[in-house]
Enzyme design. Structure first.
Site, mmCIF file in Angstrom:
data_model
loop_
_atom_site.group_PDB
_atom_site.id
_atom_site.type_symbol
_atom_site.label_atom_id
_atom_site.label_comp_id
_atom_site.label_asym_id
_atom_site.label_seq_id
_atom_site.Cartn_x
_atom_site.Cartn_y
_atom_site.Cartn_z
ATOM 1 N N GLY A 71 42.828 42.822 36.044
ATOM 2 C CA GLY A 71 42.168 44.125 36.048
ATOM 3 C C GLY A 71 42.896 45.140 36.930
ATOM 4 C CB THR A 72 44.463 44.835 40.288
ATOM 5 O OG1 THR A 72 43.258 44.355 40.885
ATOM 6 C CG2 THR A 72 45.193 45.730 41.265
ATOM 7 C CG ASN A 151 32.916 46.698 41.651
ATOM 8 O OD1 ASN A 151 33.049 47.859 41.257
ATOM 9 N ND2 ASN A 151 33.321 46.302 42.830
ATOM 10 C CB SER A 199 39.852 41.120 34.829
ATOM 11 O OG SER A 199 40.294 40.007 35.562
ATOM 12 C CG HIS A 201 39.220 36.625 37.791
ATOM 13 N ND1 HIS A 201 38.377 36.661 38.870
ATOM 14 C CD2 HIS A 201 39.961 37.740 37.867
ATOM 15 C CE1 HIS A 201 38.623 37.757 39.580
ATOM 16 N NE2 HIS A 201 39.578 38.434 38.978
ATOM 17 C CB THR A 237 58.142 35.407 30.317
ATOM 18 O OG1 THR A 237 59.549 35.640 30.337
ATOM 19 C CG2 THR A 237 57.811 34.266 29.371
ATOM 20 C CB CYS A 325 37.735 43.969 48.068
ATOM 21 S SG CYS A 325 37.549 43.650 46.338
HETATM 22 C C1 LIG Z 1 37.426 42.455 39.709
HETATM 23 C C2 LIG Z 1 37.574 43.890 39.355
HETATM 24 C C3 LIG Z 1 38.839 44.486 39.215
HETATM 25 C C4 LIG Z 1 40.119 43.746 39.516
HETATM 26 O O1 LIG Z 1 40.402 42.750 38.564
HETATM 27 P P1 LIG Z 1 41.437 41.575 38.961
HETATM 28 O O2 LIG Z 1 41.648 40.850 37.676
HETATM 29 O O3 LIG Z 1 40.765 40.752 40.000
HETATM 30 O O4 LIG Z 1 42.676 42.242 39.440
HETATM 31 C C5 LIG Z 1 38.906 45.803 38.844
HETATM 32 N N1 LIG Z 1 37.796 46.515 38.604
HETATM 33 C C6 LIG Z 1 36.567 45.992 38.722
HETATM 34 C C7 LIG Z 1 35.367 46.822 38.416
HETATM 35 C C8 LIG Z 1 36.410 44.661 39.098
HETATM 36 O O5 LIG Z 1 35.191 44.156 39.231
#
Ligand SMILES: *Cc1c(COP(=O)(O)O)cnc(C)c1O
Length: 389
Positions: A71-72, A151, A199, A201, A237, A325
């Protein structure tokens, strides 16, 4: 001891069916999808199958999906990618005050590099007013980035309305849908978005993989330079097992989306009621209705969120204060400040996020145990006593 995980917004376990789908791609089918031989082509087919599944889920075409490292990266790539691709047209970006750090820090980086950023406020429920976004648009505005589901407090933004404004004004619209992806349903056309981040996970897939949806015709400046993977938009890759896992995770989410959404909403509301009815001086944070199906965020006066979290952890219950975080930081989170909570109230906030393996018994257990913990901590709190005398 019974252990209950209620921090699904921080990360989720990999579903065993996802893990099973991934495993062959570590060794048996280890090929590089860019190779022309059979080993490579087999891996490529698996990557393209995952891409098709994810595209179908959000109503996109497969070429509009770019695989990233999470996601980042998707947020960074969308924001910096559009800002730099359009810098001949303008240097102004609009975002909100409650974005994830991946968006906030990308915007801050751009600000340090000659761009201008306007951050629109939110109301006490954490909602952005689309007319504030419209008013912030200038003839130099190239990008609007407003998240889908928050979040921390769970509030879901009116992205379709914001996207409609963006489209009428010829501005690119990005949304961070990392929390909402997988539940409730996502439809990129209904949402009027040009770019969307998700993302693996957070949806019972592996860590280290994500997607960025890029609407056909939206130009971005790539910032991973190397081979020509992902149609030149993201070199390196492919993370084949990760991509296969994310595809499988989406397939599983789609299979019982409506049922799971309803189930989570009912558990969520039961938990909210259970807390507010049994603990004095507690309040719900975030919008009561327009919120993620799995998010329960409450403030409990006269106690520290940190102390609550640690006491719950000793009982085997995992939750968070603010976002994962920021919980190592003593400042209340920027989201709590943006919805106007006083410092003390923000400090007494707890976030429980529910998921696929949360049961009704778990909700009963946690709502049963919490009032006693609060009572014990309040008995030690000078603030609580002063207010009562
Ligand atoms: C967890 C999260 C991210 C970051 O995703 P990662 O895959 O951990 O880098 C970005 N935005 C929101 C809203 C999230 O909850």
């Amino acid at each position: 001891m019974k252990r209950i995980y209620m921090d699904y917004a921080a990360t989720t376990p990999v579903d065993t069916r996802v893990l099973a789908a991934m495993l062959p791609f570590f060794n048996d089918n280890f090929g590089n999808p860019s190779s022309l031989h059979a080993f490579g082509q087999e891996a490529k087919r698996a990557v393209e199958k995952a891409r098709d599944t994810i595209a179908a889920y959000i109503g996109a075409s497969p070429e509009e999906i770019v695989f990233t490292s999470g996601g980042t990266e998707s947020d960074n790539c969308a924001i910096k990618g559009v800002a730099y691709a359009k810098k001949d047209k303008g240097n102004h970006i609009i975002t909100s005050s409650i974005e994830h750090h991946a968006v906030l820090e990308s915007c801050r980086f751009l600000e340090e590099n000659g761009f201008e950023v306007t951050s629109v406020p939110v109301d006490a429920d954490g909602l952005v007013d689309p007319s504030d976004v419209e008013k912030a648009i200038t003839d130099r505005t190239t990008l609007i980035s407003i998240m889908h589901g928050n979040n921390e407090i769970g509030t879901m933004q009116p992205v379709a309305e914001i996207g409609d404004i963006a489209r009428r004004r010829g501005v690119v619209f990005h949304t961070d849908a990392v929390q909402s992806f997988g539940c409730p349903p996502i439809d990129i056309d209904g949402m009027n978005v040009d770019l969307l981040s998700a993302s693996g996970h957070k949806i019972y897939g592996p860590k280290g993989v994500g997607i960025l949806y890029i609407r056909k015709g939206t130009r971005i400046q790539p910032f991973m330079h190397g081979g020509g993977q992902e149609r030149g938009r993201r070199a390196s890759t492919h993370n084949v097992p990760g991509i296969v896992g994310m595809g499988k995770a989406v397939e599983l989410a789609m299979a019982d989306m409506d049922q799971e959404t309803d189930r989570l909403i009912s558990l969520r509301d039961r938990m909210i009621r259970g807390i507010l009815e049994n603990i004095d001086d507690s309040r719900l944070n975030g919008h009561p209705l327009r919120r993620l199906p799995n998010n329960v965020n409450v403030s409990i006066e006269y106690v520290e969120g940190e102390s609550l979290l640690l006491s719950l952890d000793m009982e085997g219950i995992a939750c968070s204060t603010g976002s994962a975080c920021t919980s190592s930081n003593l400042e209340p989170s920027h989201v709590m400040m943006a919805i106007g909570l006083p410092h003390e109230t923000a400090h007494g906030s707890l976030r429980f996020t529910l998921g696929r393996y949360t049961s009704e018994e778990d909700i009963e257990y946690v709502t049963g145990i919490l009032p006693g913990i609060v009572k014990r901590l309040r008995a030690m709190s000078p603030l609580y006593k002063e207010d009562r005398i």
